[in-house]
Design an enzyme around this catalytic site. Structure first.
Site, PDB file in Angstrom:
ATOM      1  N   ASP A 207      57.016  -6.299  50.947  1.00 46.69           N
ATOM      2  CA  ASP A 207      56.941  -7.478  50.090  1.00 46.69           C
ATOM      3  C   ASP A 207      58.074  -8.454  50.381  1.00 46.69           C
ATOM      4  OD1 ASP A 207      56.586  -9.386  48.138  1.00 46.69           O
ATOM      5  OD2 ASP A 207      56.869  -8.055  46.442  1.00 46.69           O
TER       6      ASP A 207
ATOM      7  N   ASP B 250      56.901  -0.225  42.517  1.00 36.42           N
ATOM      8  CA  ASP B 250      57.597  -1.292  43.234  1.00 36.42           C
ATOM      9  C   ASP B 250      59.071  -1.308  42.856  1.00 36.42           C
ATOM     10  OD1 ASP B 250      58.414  -3.594  44.482  1.00 36.42           O
ATOM     11  OD2 ASP B 250      57.096  -4.943  43.365  1.00 36.42           O
TER      12      ASP B 250
ATOM     13  N   GLU C  69      56.001   0.342  46.979  1.00 43.21           N
ATOM     14  CA  GLU C  69      56.226  -1.036  47.446  1.00 43.21           C
ATOM     15  C   GLU C  69      57.713  -1.362  47.551  1.00 43.21           C
ATOM     16  OE1 GLU C  69      55.050  -5.680  46.316  1.00 43.21           O
ATOM     17  OE2 GLU C  69      54.231  -4.019  45.133  1.00 43.21           O
TER      18      GLU C  69
ATOM     19  N   LYS D  19      57.216  -1.634  37.965  1.00 44.22           N
ATOM     20  CA  LYS D  19      58.513  -1.955  38.545  1.00 44.22           C
ATOM     21  C   LYS D  19      59.515  -0.830  38.273  1.00 44.22           C
ATOM     22  CE  LYS D  19      56.641  -5.807  39.648  1.00 44.22           C
ATOM     23  NZ  LYS D  19      56.180  -6.040  41.033  1.00 44.22           N
TER      24      LYS D  19
ATOM     25  N   LYS E 171      52.515 -13.172  49.719  1.00 41.62           N
ATOM     26  CA  LYS E 171      52.832 -14.223  48.751  1.00 41.62           C
ATOM     27  C   LYS E 171      52.719 -15.574  49.464  1.00 41.62           C
ATOM     28  CE  LYS E 171      55.677 -11.900  45.305  1.00 41.62           C
ATOM     29  NZ  LYS E 171      55.476 -10.474  45.615  1.00 41.62           N
TER      30      LYS E 171
END
Length: 367
Positions: free
Chosen positions: A241, A193, A218, A165, A265
Site C-alpha cells: 500500500d 493493515d 497489508e 487497522k 490509490k
C-alpha cells in the site's frame, strides 16, 4: 474542449468519528480541494484531491492548492478531452506531485465522458462490475472496540469485507486479531493493515499468527526491502500500500514477486490515467487490486467506482468508500451502501455533481 478556466474550492470535511492508525496517528477532519475545469464548449468537469492529513502519505492539503497555483495556468488552452496531452503538460510544468495532478486529470475525464455521453467506466475499458464489494475501514483499538466496530458495520450496512487497522503494538494487536477471527462469519473477508507500523521482527510474528487464517496482511513494514524479505518468509498473502508509488514500484513487485495484491490509490499514482495503465498491467501479471484513494468526498468515490467497474472481476478484491466517515455530503444525491455493496455511478462522466452550497466560494481561479 479547450480549457478556458480552472476554479478551485476548499471543502472542510469533519469526520463522524476520530480515526486512528498505527504510531498513534489520529484524524478528526479532512481538508479537500475540489477542482472545476470549464471548457469553451460549455462542458464542465469536476475533480478532487484530499490527502489523509499531512502524516499518512507524502502530500498535504495546502500542497494541493499551491501545486495548482503552479500548474493550472499552463493548462489554459489545452483540450480537456486529450487527456494524455494534458498529463504530459502537467509533467512538463511540475515534477512529481501526482496527488495535485490527480484532481485535474479526474476533471478532464469527467469532461470527456460528458462530451460523448458515456460513463467513465466505458471509457476506462467497459462496464464489467455494476455492484462492487466495499471494504469497511476499522480503526485500530482494543480487541473489544474493534469487534464492536465490525459488528456495527456488519449490522448497519451489511459489510462482509473488513480492513482492520493494527496499532503497531503486538500486545494490543495479537489479541484483537484472535478476537476478530473467533467471530468471523462464513463468506467474510479480512485484511489486517499495519500501515507500516511494525518492525520486520514483529511483522514476522504477526504473519505467523495470520497464516492460520484465510486473511490478507497489508503493508506491515516501512520499506520495500523489508516488505520483500517478509514475502519470502511467510505464506500469508501480502498487500502493498503506502510504499507503492506507481509504475516503478509496480515493476519491482512484478519482478520480485513480492506480493499478491496491491492497494491501488488513484491519487497516490497521479490520477485515473496512470491508475488505469497500472491496473491493466497488473491484471496481465495476475495481481489482485483493492481500488481506493487517499480520502475525499463522493466525487472521489465516483472515480473509484468507475475504475473498479471497468476492471476484470477476478482482479477486484474490493473498493473503499472514502466518504464513509465524512460528516458532510459534497454530492447530495450520492447513493449509499446496501448489503455491503456500492453500485457504480452510471451517469455521463463521473455521474456526480457537487452541491454548490457545500463547495462555498471559489478560493482561486485561473484563466
Amino acid at each position: 474542449m479547450e480549457i478556458v478556466r480552472i476554479d478551485v474550492y476548499r471543502v472542510d470535511i469533519p469526520m463522524l468519528h476520530q480515526y486512528t492508525m498505527s504510531g498513534g496517528r489520529t484524524w478528526n477532519r479532512l481538508d479537500s480541494t475540489v477542482v472545476k475545469v470549464v471548457t469553451r464548449s460549455g462542458f464542465v468537469g469536476w475533480g478532487e484531491s484530499c490527502p489523509w492529513g499531512p502524516n499518512y502519505l507524502p502530500g498535504f492539503a495546502l500542497g494541493v492548492r499551491a501545486g495548482l497555483e503552479e500548474l493550472a495556468p499552463s493548462l489554459i488552452g489545452a483540450k480537456a478531452n486529450e487527456i494524455d496531452i494534458v498529463n504530459e503538460l502537467m509533467d512538463q510544468n511540475l515534477a512529481g506531485h501526482g496527488y495535485v495532478k490527480h484532481a485535474v486529470d479526474m476533471a478532464c475525464w469527467d469532461v470527456w465522458g460528458k462530451s460523448v455521453q458515456l460513463p467513465l467506466s466505458v471509457l476506462l475499458g467497459g462496464t464489467r462490475n455494476v455492484r462492487l464489494a466495499v471494504v469497511a475501514s476499522v480503526p485500530s483499538g482494543s480487541a473489544k472496540t474493534m469487534v464492536s466496530t465490525v459488528e456495527k458495520f456488519r449490522s448497519e450496512h451489511g459489510y462482509a469485507v473488513f480492513s482492520c487497522k493494527l496499532s503497531g503494538d503486538p500486545n494490543n494487536d495479537f489479541p484483537a486479531i484472535e478476537a476478530l477471527m473467533e467471530r468471523c462469519r462464513p463468506g467474510e473477508k479480512y485484511i489486517f493493515d499495519a500501515n507500516r507500523g511494525y518492525t520486520l521482527a514483529d511483522a514476522l510474528r504477526c504473519a505467523n499468527i495470520l497464516s492460520g487464517y484465510d486473511v490478507v496482511f497489508e503493508q506491515p513494514v516501512k520499506s520495500y526491502e523489508e516488505f520483500a524479505a517478509l514475502r519470502h518468509r511467510t505464506t500469508v498473502p501480502l498487500m502493498i500500500d503506502e510504499i507503492f508509488s506507481g509504475m516503478e514500484t509496480m515493476w519491482r513487485v512484478i519482478g520480485d514477486k513480492s506480493c499478491e495484491m496491491i492497494n491501488l490509490k488513484i491519487a497516490k499514482v497521479g490520477g485515473l490515467s496512470k491508475a488505469r495503465l497500472i491496473r491493466d498491467i497488473c491484471q496481465e501479471h495476475g495481481l489482485v487490486l483493492s481500488i481506493q484513494c487517499c480520502g475525499g468526498s463522493e466525487i472521489t468515490r465516483a472515480a473509484i467506482t468507475h475504475l473498479a467497474a471497468s476492471t476484470r472481476s477476478a482482479y477486484v478484491h474490493s473498493i473503499w468508500d472514502c466518504s464513509e466517515n465524512n460528516g458532510v455530503k459534497v454530492v447530495r444525491e450520492a447513493a449509499g451502501i446496501a448489503d455491503g455493496f456500492l453500485e457504480h455511478t452510471s451517469g455521463f462522466g463521473l455521474g456526480v455533481e457537487p452541491d454548490p452550497r457545500v463547495l462555498g466560494e471559489v478560493v482561486a481561479s485561473y484563466c
